[in-house]
Design a protein around this motif. Structure first.
Motif: not given
Length: 692
Positions: A627-650
């Motif tokens: 999970a990433v908490y941020s006001v910026q969706r692009d910033r969060a999705e960029n980080l989540l896409s680089r993690l090897n997990t089955g689910t990502g949370y913003w």
């Protein structure tokens, strides 16, 4: 203490428990009322013997085509017929002593494939049917039979109050008559022919419980004493169910043995073939009925769940609500994702995809969310036409039995869903069976073991395993207090006993101090205590062994320089309680940041920037959620896409949706439940090339 179950009859029930005197029962046998109206299936796992009682006629559809007949009741009790058939089959599989009286005697014959004479007619009813009081007539006994060895008589007098009888031309498989009416040959007692793989069985047409001289009559007293002796001689393996809030034993259940597991598997093997032929629309109707029953009995089910796993009562209600929601989504989308698909068609050829059931699958479930992780598997499995061998966790066995009870009430055939009770030994037996798929939820260690055992079978093996789920709070969050409160809930809900619970937190150094203060303030506001009390947020841990594990994590962290902000130890009270624990100044050299905690403990670490956070979040062998908490969706999705997990949370965490796949990577497992992928997981896809 041995337990004798007596099935309910709406007429003359009191005669049965009164037949067993205080001296008969002593201090080691307890009588248990089995109510077909309450559909008391879960009680069967606590019994050491059963008595099938008398009452009104069995519905003729159970053994022949229904047609009106003389002296038929105005209403039958088909729910009783179903319930008592389940009682008998359970007792037979477990080799439990069985005594059948009157209706029970007739039912046993039917359940073994026999039939009844529906009415004895005027001469027969004159001799056998009660007319204000029981009739009396003579019987003769087969010499050398077990019945003879008990009663010590070859003839004598018995009472009578029936207008039906076992059809001598249609006696059930492995049954044979051992006593008859002297005047007209009506069968008065039956027992098993071959007892090499059966338990104790005796069934009589008359009523030994209300004979006028029950205390001295060998056809009453001797039968009763012999039946009770057989119960006292039972030696079932048991599983103690404890209340984590007190540490006290709630009840003891008889676990399945290899023989009963094999019999249940054979039952499922036969049942699956017929279930697969039931239309998908009808299967959906039955699954929706199950959801309705969960809603109707939610309060009772929540209390049972809380009593055996220790979670607060409101969280148990929440879990059942969540299960209902998932069932509604899965059943509402089954037609869309299980119906055949025409991929191409012209005047020469049609290309079709069809989704066929796997067959008989094992659902080896978990204790932390038995309803949620259970419905993820057995609901789409049943919708797809599979039969399910359901092994609930030994820590959530009562809930597993309730699930079975409600599925049967909803119309799911008993030879399509069977509960296998027990611990590791039961799991081992399932691994030995030639099942068509294995679906496990639990630890990495157990999942890896199951996978290695299943691999040679070349069938699907899907494992939903643990996690060490990271959460990152960036420097641009606007409401630190709200983020701290939400993420604290993500870490501590259900005492942190969630595979997708937040297990480690990384906070940008610019907001670290403010976040830490708000986080500790939130955790300090929670009430911990008896999970059945209103307002309790943290109840008891489910497993006592976890207390030592958590204390070791705390001590390891403190020895390596961590700072304890709150909690850190078990409570000095009955039950399995551990204080909500927050550790700061943590590093990845500490167990708490590397090993799955599965408890109310969290380490919070300061980071300088996104790249440092990303590196630390990726430093794990697990891969369930991040999970990433941020006001910026692009910033969060960029980080989540680089993690090897089955689910990502913003800007959220610890969340599951039925519409999205639930899957892990690395040591968090493989495969998917939920979503269209989770529905089709339980099918074999087949392509058809149809020319002509």
């Amino acid at each position: 203490m041995k337990r004798l179950g007596i099935t309910q009859t709406l007429t003359n029930y009191d005669f049965y428990p009164k037949w067993f005197t205080i001296n008969d029962l002593g201090e080691d046998i307890q009588l248990v009322h089995l109510s077909f109206e309450h559909f008391d299936l879960p009680l069967l796992a606590t019994l050491d013997g059963v008595l099938l009682t008398g009452g009104i006629d069995i519905y003729p559809g159970c053994y022949t085509h229904f047609a009106p007949y003389p002296n038929a009741p105005s209403d039958f009790q088909q729910q009783r017929d179903l319930f008592e058939s389940l009682v008998y089959h359970h007792a037979k599989r477990m080799k439990m002593p069985i005594l059948g009286i009157c209706r029970g005697h007739q039912l046993i014959n039917i359940l073994e494939g026999g039939k009844l004479i529906q009415d004895l007619g005027l001469p027969g009813n004159h001799k056998h049917r009660a007319d204000g009081k029981d009739k009396e007539h003579g019987i003769k006994v087969l010499e050398g039979s077990y019945f003879h060895s008990i009663t010590k008589q070859l003839q004598g007098k018995v009472n009578s109050a029936h207008h039906q009888a076992i059809d001598p031309e249609h006696i059930g498989k492995n049954l044979f008559p051992v006593a008859w009416s002297e005047e007209d040959g009506v069968i008065e007692a039956i027992e098993y022919k071959d007892t090499s793989d059966t338990g104790y069985l005796l069934a009589v047409q008359y009523h030994p419980e209300r004979m006028s001289d029950t205390c001295t009559h060998s056809f009453s007293e001797n039968i009763k004493k012999d039946f009770l002796t057989a119960i006292r001689q039972t030696n079932f393996m048991t599983l103690d169910i404890k209340n984590p809030a007190t540490g006290q034993i709630l009840t003891s259940l008889h676990v399945d043995q290899p023989s009963s597991i094999k019999k249940k598997y054979d039952l499922l093997l036969d049942g699956q073939k017929a279930w697969a032929k039931v239309s998908l629309e009808e299967r959906i109707i039955k699954i929706k009925a199950f959801a309705d029953l969960l809603e109707a009995e939610k309060e009772r089910l929540a209390e049972i769940l809380t009593s055996e796993v220790g979670k607060p009562l409101q969280q148990s209600r929440n879990e059942i609500n969540g299960a209902i929601s998932r069932i509604n989504w899965l059943s509402g989308n089954a037609l869309k994702y299980l119906s055949e698909e025409v991929m191409f068609q012209d005047e020469n050829i049609t290309e079709v995809i069809r989704y066929e059931p796997l067959g008989v699958i094992a659902n080896i479930s978990a204790w932390n969310y038995p309803y949620l992780v259970g419905v993820n598997v057995f609901i789409p499995a049943l919708l797809s036409g599979n039969a399910v061998a359901y092994k609930p966790s030994e820590y959530a066995s009562l809930t597993g039995l309730e699930i079975e009870r409600l599925l049967v009430k909803a119309g799911i055939p008993t030879n399509v869903f069977q509960v296998m009770l027990g611990g590791a030994e039961t799991g081992e037996e399932l691994l030995r069976l030639p099942l068509d798929g294995y679906f496990f939820t639990g630890s990495y260690k157990t999942g890896q073991y199951i996978y290695t055992k299943v691999a040679p079978k070349m069938v699907i093996c899907q494992c939903e395993l643990g996690g060490k789920d990271p959460l990152y709070v960036t420097d641009d969050i606007e409401n630190v207090g709200a983020v701290a409160a939400g993420t604290a809930d993500g870490a501590f809900y259900n005492n942190g006993q969630s595979c997708c619970a937040v297990e480690r937190i990384y906070v940008h150094e610019k907001v670290y101090d403010a976040y830490l203060d708000a986080f500790v303030k939130e955790v300090s506001s929670w009430k911990m205590g008896d999970p059945k009390e209103d307002g309790v947020y943290l109840g008891a841990l489910t497993r006592e062994s976890q207390l030592d594990f958590l204390e070791n994590q705390v001590q390891d962290a403190l020895q390596k320089g961590a700072v304890l902000l709150i909690g850190g130890k078990r409570l000095d009270r009955p039950g399995y309680y551990f204080e909500p624990t927050v550790l700061a100044n943590v590093t990845h050299e500490m167990m708490v940041m590397k090993e799955e905690s599965f408890g109310p403990i969290i380490g919070i670490m300061s980071v300088k920037n996104d790249e440092e956070a990303l590196k630390l979040m990726a430093d794990t062998e697990y891969g369930l959620t991040a999970a990433v908490y941020s006001v910026q969706r692009d910033r969060a999705e960029n980080l989540l896409s680089r993690l090897n997990t089955g689910t990502g949370y913003w800007n959220c965490c610890d969340r599951v949706s039925a519409a999205l796949p639930w899957s892990g990577r690395q040591q968090s497992g493989f495969g998917a439940t939920l979503s269209h992928a989770g529905i089709r997981t339980f099918t074999k896809v087949k392509g058809y090339h149809l020319r002509g």
